[in-house]
Design a protein around this motif. Structure first.
Motif, PDB file in Angstrom:
ATOM      1  N   VAL A 142       0.857  -1.182   0.000  1.00  0.00           N
ATOM      2  CA  VAL A 142       0.000   0.000   0.000  1.00  0.00           C
ATOM      3  C   VAL A 142       0.895   1.233   0.000  1.00  0.00           C
ATOM      4  O   VAL A 142       1.824   1.334   0.810  1.00  0.00           O
ATOM      5  N   ASP A 143       0.659   2.155  -0.912  1.00  0.00           N
ATOM      6  CA  ASP A 143       1.469   3.356  -1.047  1.00  0.00           C
ATOM      7  C   ASP A 143       0.866   4.506  -0.251  1.00  0.00           C
ATOM      8  O   ASP A 143      -0.357   4.687  -0.205  1.00  0.00           O
ATOM      9  N   PHE A 144       1.762   5.311   0.384  1.00  0.00           N
ATOM     10  CA  PHE A 144       1.357   6.495   1.138  1.00  0.00           C
ATOM     11  C   PHE A 144       2.214   7.665   0.673  1.00  0.00           C
ATOM     12  O   PHE A 144       3.445   7.600   0.733  1.00  0.00           O
ATOM     13  N   ASP A 145       1.588   8.722   0.231  1.00  0.00           N
ATOM     14  CA  ASP A 145       2.295   9.892  -0.283  1.00  0.00           C
ATOM     15  C   ASP A 145       2.042  11.069   0.654  1.00  0.00           C
ATOM     16  O   ASP A 145       0.900  11.506   0.793  1.00  0.00           O
ATOM     17  N   PRO A 146       3.087  11.600   1.306  1.00  0.00           N
ATOM     18  CA  PRO A 146       2.864  12.706   2.239  1.00  0.00           C
ATOM     19  C   PRO A 146       2.269  13.939   1.571  1.00  0.00           C
ATOM     20  O   PRO A 146       1.615  14.751   2.232  1.00  0.00           O
ATOM     21  N   ASN A 172      -0.125  13.929  -0.415  1.00  0.00           N
ATOM     22  CA  ASN A 172      -1.561  13.733  -0.593  1.00  0.00           C
ATOM     23  C   ASN A 172      -2.281  13.334   0.690  1.00  0.00           C
ATOM     24  O   ASN A 172      -3.405  12.825   0.647  1.00  0.00           O
ATOM     25  N   MET A 173      -1.628  13.553   1.823  1.00  0.00           N
ATOM     26  CA  MET A 173      -2.223  13.191   3.108  1.00  0.00           C
ATOM     27  C   MET A 173      -2.138  14.365   4.071  1.00  0.00           C
ATOM     28  O   MET A 173      -1.173  15.142   4.009  1.00  0.00           O
ATOM     29  N   PRO A 174      -3.101  14.504   4.981  1.00  0.00           N
ATOM     30  CA  PRO A 174      -2.955  15.495   6.052  1.00  0.00           C
ATOM     31  C   PRO A 174      -1.691  15.201   6.855  1.00  0.00           C
ATOM     32  O   PRO A 174      -1.343  14.037   7.088  1.00  0.00           O
ATOM     33  N   ALA A 175      -0.994  16.246   7.288  1.00  0.00           N
ATOM     34  CA  ALA A 175       0.277  16.072   7.998  1.00  0.00           C
ATOM     35  C   ALA A 175       0.119  15.198   9.232  1.00  0.00           C
ATOM     36  O   ALA A 175       0.982  14.363   9.534  1.00  0.00           O
ATOM     37  N   ARG A 176      -0.987  15.360   9.967  1.00  0.00           N
ATOM     38  CA  ARG A 176      -1.178  14.583  11.188  1.00  0.00           C
ATOM     39  C   ARG A 176      -1.319  13.099  10.878  1.00  0.00           C
ATOM     40  O   ARG A 176      -0.800  12.236  11.598  1.00  0.00           O
ATOM     41  N   ASP A 177      -2.019  12.763   9.791  1.00  0.00           N
ATOM     42  CA  ASP A 177      -2.177  11.361   9.416  1.00  0.00           C
ATOM     43  C   ASP A 177      -0.841  10.749   9.005  1.00  0.00           C
ATOM     44  O   ASP A 177      -0.540   9.600   9.342  1.00  0.00           O
ATOM     45  N   PHE A 178      -0.027  11.520   8.290  1.00  0.00           N
ATOM     46  CA  PHE A 178       1.269  10.980   7.875  1.00  0.00           C
ATOM     47  C   PHE A 178       2.197  10.843   9.081  1.00  0.00           C
ATOM     48  O   PHE A 178       3.007   9.914   9.144  1.00  0.00           O
ATOM     49  N   ARG A 213       1.255   9.987  12.072  1.00  0.00           N
ATOM     50  CA  ARG A 213       0.857   8.734  12.725  1.00  0.00           C
ATOM     51  C   ARG A 213       1.432   7.526  11.977  1.00  0.00           C
ATOM     52  O   ARG A 213       1.857   6.547  12.587  1.00  0.00           O
ATOM     53  N   LEU A 214       1.432   7.609  10.661  1.00  0.00           N
ATOM     54  CA  LEU A 214       2.008   6.527   9.852  1.00  0.00           C
ATOM     55  C   LEU A 214       3.506   6.404  10.105  1.00  0.00           C
ATOM     56  O   LEU A 214       4.034   5.314  10.355  1.00  0.00           O
ATOM     57  N   LEU A 215       4.195   7.529  10.042  1.00  0.00           N
ATOM     58  CA  LEU A 215       5.651   7.520  10.168  1.00  0.00           C
ATOM     59  C   LEU A 215       6.088   7.004  11.532  1.00  0.00           C
ATOM     60  O   LEU A 215       7.041   6.218  11.646  1.00  0.00           O
ATOM     61  N   THR A 216       5.399   7.426  12.595  1.00  0.00           N
ATOM     62  CA  THR A 216       5.785   6.985  13.934  1.00  0.00           C
ATOM     63  C   THR A 216       5.370   5.543  14.212  1.00  0.00           C
ATOM     64  O   THR A 216       5.792   4.971  15.226  1.00  0.00           O
ATOM     65  N   SER A 217       4.573   4.960  13.328  1.00  0.00           N
ATOM     66  CA  SER A 217       4.263   3.535  13.440  1.00  0.00           C
ATOM     67  C   SER A 217       5.256   2.681  12.665  1.00  0.00           C
ATOM     68  O   SER A 217       5.316   1.465  12.855  1.00  0.00           O
ATOM     69  N   VAL A 218       6.026   3.319  11.786  1.00  0.00           N
ATOM     70  CA  VAL A 218       7.039   2.609  10.992  1.00  0.00           C
ATOM     71  C   VAL A 218       8.431   2.764  11.606  1.00  0.00           C
ATOM     72  O   VAL A 218       9.224   1.815  11.620  1.00  0.00           O
ATOM     73  N   VAL A 219       8.729   3.948  12.109  1.00  0.00           N
ATOM     74  CA  VAL A 219      10.034   4.189  12.733  1.00  0.00           C
ATOM     75  C   VAL A 219       9.931   3.756  14.195  1.00  0.00           C
ATOM     76  O   VAL A 219       9.641   4.548  15.095  1.00  0.00           O
ATOM     77  N   VAL A 220      10.156   2.462  14.422  1.00  0.00           N
ATOM     78  CA  VAL A 220       9.988   1.876  15.754  1.00  0.00           C
ATOM     79  C   VAL A 220      11.068   0.824  16.003  1.00  0.00           C
ATOM     80  O   VAL A 220      11.584   0.233  15.056  1.00  0.00           O
ATOM     81  N   PRO A 221      11.408   0.554  17.250  1.00  0.00           N
ATOM     82  CA  PRO A 221      11.046   1.325  18.439  1.00  0.00           C
ATOM     83  C   PRO A 221      11.883   2.594  18.525  1.00  0.00           C
ATOM     84  O   PRO A 221      12.975   2.660  17.947  1.00  0.00           O
ATOM     85  N   ARG A 222      11.396   3.595  19.255  1.00  0.00           N
ATOM     86  CA  ARG A 222      12.123   4.848  19.411  1.00  0.00           C
ATOM     87  C   ARG A 222      12.491   5.049  20.875  1.00  0.00           C
ATOM     88  O   ARG A 222      11.614   5.044  21.745  1.00  0.00           O
ATOM     89  N   PRO A 223      13.785   5.235  21.179  1.00  0.00           N
ATOM     90  CA  PRO A 223      14.172   5.508  22.565  1.00  0.00           C
ATOM     91  C   PRO A 223      13.583   6.836  23.032  1.00  0.00           C
ATOM     92  O   PRO A 223      13.297   7.717  22.226  1.00  0.00           O
ATOM     93  N   ILE A 224      13.405   6.943  24.321  1.00  0.00           N
ATOM     94  CA  ILE A 224      12.760   8.115  24.905  1.00  0.00           C
ATOM     95  C   ILE A 224      13.786   8.964  25.638  1.00  0.00           C
ATOM     96  O   ILE A 224      14.505   8.482  26.515  1.00  0.00           O
ATOM     97  N   ALA A 225      13.850  10.249  25.272  1.00  0.00           N
ATOM     98  CA  ALA A 225      14.630  11.220  26.048  1.00  0.00           C
ATOM     99  C   ALA A 225      13.676  11.844  27.060  1.00  0.00           C
ATOM    100  O   ALA A 225      12.777  12.594  26.683  1.00  0.00           O
ATOM    101  N   TRP A 226      13.855  11.504  28.326  1.00  0.00           N
ATOM    102  CA  TRP A 226      13.033  12.104  29.392  1.00  0.00           C
ATOM    103  C   TRP A 226      13.777  13.360  29.824  1.00  0.00           C
ATOM    104  O   TRP A 226      14.678  13.309  30.653  1.00  0.00           O
ATOM    105  N   VAL A 227      13.429  14.482  29.230  1.00  0.00           N
ATOM    106  CA  VAL A 227      14.238  15.696  29.304  1.00  0.00           C
ATOM    107  C   VAL A 227      13.831  16.569  30.480  1.00  0.00           C
ATOM    108  O   VAL A 227      12.667  16.985  30.588  1.00  0.00           O
ATOM    109  N   SER A 228      14.795  16.860  31.335  1.00  0.00           N
ATOM    110  CA  SER A 228      14.562  17.818  32.417  1.00  0.00           C
ATOM    111  C   SER A 228      15.272  19.127  32.080  1.00  0.00           C
ATOM    112  O   SER A 228      16.402  19.136  31.585  1.00  0.00           O
ATOM    113  N   THR A 229      14.569  20.221  32.338  1.00  0.00           N
ATOM    114  CA  THR A 229      15.079  21.571  32.102  1.00  0.00           C
ATOM    115  C   THR A 229      14.648  22.443  33.270  1.00  0.00           C
ATOM    116  O   THR A 229      13.934  21.990  34.171  1.00  0.00           O
TER     117      THR A 229
END
Length: 200
Positions: A3-7, A9-15, A17-33
């Motif tokens: 299935v093809d997805f073209d950024p 032709n898609m709302p930015a928010r939908d893309f 969600r797609l991108l963060t479901s493909v780029v996995v797993p992602r380490p978490i920076a728990w940032v204190s400032t």
């Protein structure tokens, strides 16, 4: 069949969600400032995080939008990346809440803090590792800002070290997946790299 997805032709928010479901797993920076007047500590998880350079040592995290972490880093030039461990799962998620700017997440969520050694923002006392940073540079990219921090100090709990090296099974880091999904470290496999001249 794929299935093809073209950024384009898609709302930015939908893309997103797609991108963060493909780029996995992602380490978490728990940032204190700390706030610009240095009076109020802030703590927030950022799941776009990695090492940017080894010499000099530089780490990076991305602020999607202009969040308090970004405002504080720009104003003070300092931050701490606290490892996001599995035992603090609920607290990490709670610090992602959009608290008012005058309300600190450490106190609101009940997270113990400890002084850092070389920067003003505090560390998460119960995190097994923390990376203290001074601001190296920021890079604006569309709706996001990449923050590069030069590492000036790293601290690791002695109970998380094996033969002087942080042990992944003892650190127990969390990672982000797609949507509201998170992951634990799961199975760990070890395989040494082969040198070219050893190949048949």
């Amino acid at each position: 069949m794929r299935v093809d997805f073209d950024p384009a032709n898609m709302p930015a928010r939908d893309f997103y969600r797609l991108l963060t479901s493909v780029v996995v797993p992602r380490p978490i920076a728990w940032v204190s400032t700390v706030s610009p007047d240095r009076s109020l500590p802030n703590l927030a998880p950022h799941s776009f995080f990695t090492v940017a350079s080894t010499d000099p040592p530089i780490v990076q995290f991305t602020s999607v939008g202009r969040k308090d972490s970004l405002h504080n880093v720009e104003a003070t030039g300092e931050f701490v990346v606290n490892l996001a461990p599995e035992p603090l799962f609920a607290e990490i998620n709670a610090t992602a809440t959009d608290f008012p700017r005058d309300e600190g997440e450490f106190d609101a969520v009940g997270i113990a803090q400890e002084p850092s050694l070389k920067v003003r923002p505090p560390r998460v006392a119960d995190s097994p590792a923390a990376i203290e940073c001074v601001l190296h540079a920021t890079l604006g990219l569309g709706d996001s800002t990449v923050v590069f921090g030069r590492v000036v100090h790293v601290v690791v709990d002695e109970d998380a070290l094996v033969d002087g090296r942080p042990d992944i099974g003892l650190l127990r880091p969390l990672a982000r997946l797609g949507g509201n999904e998170w992951s634990t470290i799961g199975d760990v496999r070890e395989l040494a790299r082969e040198r070219y001249e050893k190949r048949d």
